[in-house]
Design an enzyme around this catalytic site. Structure first.
Site, short mmCIF file in Angstrom:
data_model
loop_
_atom_site.label_atom_id
_atom_site.label_comp_id
_atom_site.label_asym_id
_atom_site.label_seq_id
_atom_site.Cartn_x
_atom_site.Cartn_y
_atom_site.Cartn_z
N LYS A 286 5.60 -2.19 -8.20
CA LYS A 286 5.16 -1.16 -9.06
C LYS A 286 5.49 -1.27 -10.39
O LYS A 286 6.25 -1.98 -10.75
CB LYS A 286 5.77 0.32 -8.60
N ARG A 360 2.29 4.64 5.15
CA ARG A 360 1.43 4.68 6.51
C ARG A 360 2.15 3.68 7.74
O ARG A 360 1.61 4.11 8.69
CB ARG A 360 0.08 4.37 5.99
#
Length: 515
Positions: A286, A360
């Site tokens: 990130k 996920r």
């Protein structure tokens, strides 16, 4: 988090406190404004002068002369608070949140005035019964009284005021529903505040092991079942998603399970929450600005465990199981790489295209294992899953997607009652096609478009025909729409009260395993 003691009083006789609050509606026609004659006269004078109108959030502070009748209930101060016109609210949920916001405003005034003992005259509205009004008002006061100062020095200004100590609701008449409503509001709010506490903890403190310790403590205090699956258990069970995300970490993963399974239960609900205690993005790193907020990536896990706190106290007729797959997501010599292929608990293989789409992956194993283990009537998962949901819905709504219309409607109703609005997004074959992989059964991202939906499409591979709704709280877990009872900077505790509302209002047989 507030440690205030709450009580209901029939009237103000004998009460003493730092602040007495009257809530005033912004009505076009006025009879008696507040129940005390001299206070009513003062407020009416302020109305006539145009100094006060009763609009939402408007305040009028009075200082009673203790030698006169204005010395109401021994109050050092009297606050008249405008709550707007409740008839303008189009939905019952809007009226509920109006009084929740009033409670938050009261808590804010208490902080300004350093109030420790608060008295509130329970307002009347034709749109809610007294118990519902008490519930929402107390919820707002508790949520608004929240502060996190654990790491501040004792002499710091943040520790000058540590919140309310006593709160008295003055109901004016005997009504058992008021006390019940007060308790409902307090329990839901304290559970949400506990979730805020978890999220506020730094990632070097709040690890996967901290999740496990919290669950064990809660289970012991409330006679809940608790199971902690260790890394070796996950390896044996083939939970390739959780194990892959954890590869770059020095902290072992945990699968944390809390069980409330009464013998007379008619059905069992399964709650699953993403517990990524810090998300660097892994190899798909990130950007540095704002990365410190990635300690909040466990807010879904916090929500489902803290909802169990309220469940444990209320002991509903329905069984509830909460599961948190917990790990951090870091880069390192052993970290999972883009292009790697993993195998999930249910045997499906997944190509990892982006290691920052890790939520996920851990949810997939938890969902598949939880359904296999508990055979629930339905599943709700919560996760700070995608930036795409923020682009689509901003910080005002959480996005939901799922395979069952009835469950989605139940969750939407629960969110409306809780003041945590939800917006349903579609799912279908077109979105499932976006996550097809050339080398595995599926891949963990589906391109630039419809990112929130393709993330849910990934999860859909692991629920089978079980009724399921996914709740993406990435836009609301922090920086939520500004409300008086939500911190301006920091975690909101979103999802806890929605889940509590869902469970409180659960009707067995509502959800069937068909689409």
């Amino acid at each position: 988090m507030t440690t205030a003691q709450f009580a209901v009083n029939l009237n103000m006789e004998g009460l003493k406190g730092d602040l007495l609050v009257f809530c005033v509606n912004q009505a076009k026609e006025r009879g008696k404004i507040v129940c005390h004659n001299l206070v009513d006269a003062q407020v009416r004078a302020a109305f006539d002068l145009g100094d006060f109108s009763g609009k939402e959030g408007e305040t009028l502070l009075l200082y009673p002369f203790h030698s006169t009748e204005l010395s109401v209930a021994g109050a050092a101060r009297i606050l008249v608070l405008g709550v707007g016109d409740s008839s303008d609210q189009k939905e019952p949920g809007g009226v509920r949140d109006l009084f929740r916001r009033a409670g938050g405003c009261i808590a804010g005034q208490c902080e300004l005035l350093k109030v420790e003992t608060l008295m509130v005259a329970l307002p009347e509205t034709p749109f809610l019964d007294p118990g519902q009004t008490a519930e929402c008002l107390v919820e707002g006061i508790c949520l608004g009284d929240y502060r996190f100062v654990r790491y501040k020095q004792p002499e710091s200004k943040e520790r000058e005021y540590l919140g309310l100590k006593q709160v008295f609701l003055v109901s004016g008449k005997t009504d058992p529903a008021v006390e019940k409503g007060m308790d409902l509001g307090r329990r839901a709010a304290l559970a949400a505040c506990e979730a805020r506490n978890m999220a506020n903890e730094p990632a070097n403190i709040w690890t996967a092991s901290a999740f496990a310790a919290f669950a064990q403590t809660l289970a012991k205090a409330h006679s809940l079942g608790c199971r902690i699956l260790e890394k070796s258990d996950m390896e044996r069970l083939g939970m390739g998603g959780i194990l892959a995300v954890n590869q770059g970490s020095g902290e072992p993963p945990k699968l944390v399970v809390l069980e409330y399974l009464p013998e007379n239960r008619s059905e069992t609900l399964l709650l699953v929450g993403k517990g990524v205690t810090f998300d660097s993005g892994g190899i798909s790193l990130k950007p540095a600005p704002g990365m410190e907020k990635m300690k909040y990536d466990m807010c879904g896990g916090a929500a489902v465990l803290c909802a169990m706190q309220a469940v444990a106290e209320e002991r509903p007729h329905v069984g509830v199981v909460a599961i948190v797959p917990a790990t951090d997501n870091l880069s390192g010599g052993l970290a999972v790489k883009p292009g790697d292929v993993i195998r999930h608990f249910n045997g499906k293989t997944a190509e990892i295209v982006n290691t920052d789409a890790e939520g996920r992956m851990i949810l997939a194993d938890a969902l598949a294992w939880g359904i296999n283990e508990y055979n629930p009537c339905c599943v709700v998962d919560l996760a700070t899953l995608t930036g795409a949901v923020v682009m689509g819905l901003g910080h005002h709504y959480s996005g939901i997607m799922g395979n069952n219309d009835a469950l989605a409607r139940c969750l939407e109703d629960a969110g409306e009652k809780a003041g945590e609005p939800l917006w349903r997004l579609p799912l279908g074959k077109a979105y499932a096609k976006q996550i097809e992989s050339k080398v595995a059964d599926i891949k963990n991202i589906g391109g630039k478009s419809a990112g929130a939906i393709t993330a849910a499409a990934y999860l859909e591979n692991f629920v089978g025909d079980t009724p399921w709704v996914h709740m993406d709280i990435a836009g609301t877990a922090w920086d939520f729409t500004e409300k008086t009872y939500i911190p301006k900077d920091g975690p909101s505790g979103i999802g806890v009260r929605t889940l509590v509302s869902l469970i409180r209002n659960w009707q067995p047989g509502t959800i069937v395993s068909s689409r």
